[in-house]
Design a protein around this motif. Structure first.
Motif, mmCIF file in Angstrom:
data_model
loop_
_atom_site.group_PDB
_atom_site.id
_atom_site.type_symbol
_atom_site.label_atom_id
_atom_site.label_comp_id
_atom_site.label_asym_id
_atom_site.label_seq_id
_atom_site.Cartn_x
_atom_site.Cartn_y
_atom_site.Cartn_z
ATOM 1 N N ALA A 46 27.131 3.957 -21.259
ATOM 2 C CA ALA A 46 26.042 3.351 -22.026
ATOM 3 C C ALA A 46 25.769 4.100 -23.326
ATOM 4 O O ALA A 46 24.944 3.665 -24.127
ATOM 5 N N THR B 86 26.743 -4.049 -21.289
ATOM 6 C CA THR B 86 27.039 -2.644 -21.032
ATOM 7 C C THR B 86 26.698 -2.282 -19.596
ATOM 8 O O THR B 86 27.420 -1.519 -18.941
ATOM 9 N N VAL C 284 19.524 -0.819 -23.240
ATOM 10 C CA VAL C 284 20.912 -0.949 -22.802
ATOM 11 C C VAL C 284 21.238 -2.429 -22.619
ATOM 12 O O VAL C 284 20.638 -3.107 -21.783
ATOM 13 N N LYS D 226 29.434 -3.002 -17.160
ATOM 14 C CA LYS D 226 30.469 -1.971 -17.148
ATOM 15 C C LYS D 226 29.997 -0.739 -16.370
ATOM 16 O O LYS D 226 30.762 -0.142 -15.609
#
Length: 241
Positions: free
Chosen positions: A144, A163, A159, A166
């Motif tokens: 991040a 992201t 964030v 992931k």
């Protein structure tokens, strides 16, 4: 809403690890609505408690509950009349109970700190990141591109969802291998002669809870000095009832 989000697949892992991640989502869905009541319980003895005092109470409640659950199941599972198969089944049920307690603890802390993640992805990140401890915060920091210090406060607004997908993919794999392995060792430890199993269950759970408490302190940082009106108002009527 939580119920709708839970219908989406966990973007972390498939195959052998999927049952554990499914249990995580189930725990999040079950415990998220109970956060307010949990905070009220922490404030019952002192309705005027500051956020920092409530955090400390939530920590004590969590460690005590997790240790008691482990000891109770350990004692039952290791009783002479209980077979190994039943003992393992009892411990498997306790695994989910422990996951629920941990989830409720993390989400309750988030509420006290003013972190209110409505999306399931952000809740997954919070729970997995804290339960994984240092490795969780390191993973979040790298992917991040956020500092690992007090990372939990940055989840809601800073964030992006893409992201987080992931992040959770990596956290999910680590959660299955590390968190699952820890509990596997504890489960086997409980299936030993009566008394020893209880000690292993209670002691191991207390240790895991203490590690989660430490990780949560790093993730959230110091508690707010006072209650925001928006979060305090819904609690007051419940305290008076």
């Amino acid at each position: 809403m939580v119920s709708d989000a839970l219908e989406r697949p966990v973007p972390a892992s498939v195959g052998r690890g999927q049952p554990i991640l499914s249990l995580l989502d189930k725990a999040i869905g079950a415990q998220a609505p109970l956060v307010g009541k949990n905070i009220v319980r922490a404030r019952q003895r002192n309705p005027e408690a500051t956020p920092a005092e409530v955090v400390r109470t939530l920590e004590k409640m969590y460690v005590s509950a997790l240790a008691s659950t482990g000891a109770a199941v350990g004692a039952t599972a290791a009783a002479p009349a209980v077979g190994t198969g039943i003992a393992l089944a009892l411990s498997a049920g306790e695994f989910f109970s422990s996951l629920e307690l941990s989830t409720l603890f993390v989400l309750s802390l988030a509420e006290v700190h003013g972190v209110q993640p409505d999306e399931i992805e952000r809740r997954r990140t919070l729970v997995m990141g804290i339960l994984l401890g240092e490795s969780g915060s390191t993973t979040i920091g790298k992917i991040a591109e956020r500092t690992g210090k007090h990372w939990a406060r940055q989840l809601v607004d800073k964030v992006p969802a893409a992201t987080l997908l992931k992040v959770n993919k990596v956290l999910g794999k680590n959660f299955v291998t590390k968190y699952g392995a820890k509990h596997g060792i504890i489960v086997l430890g409980r299936v030993v002669p009566f008394g020893i199993g209880a000690a292993i269950g209670g002691g191991a759970n207390a240790t895991m809870a203490a590690l989660s408490v430490r990780a949560a302190r790093r993730a959230f940082g110091p508690a707010p000095q006072e209650w925001p009106e928006a979060s305090l108002d819904p609690v007051l009527p419940m305290l008076d009832s």
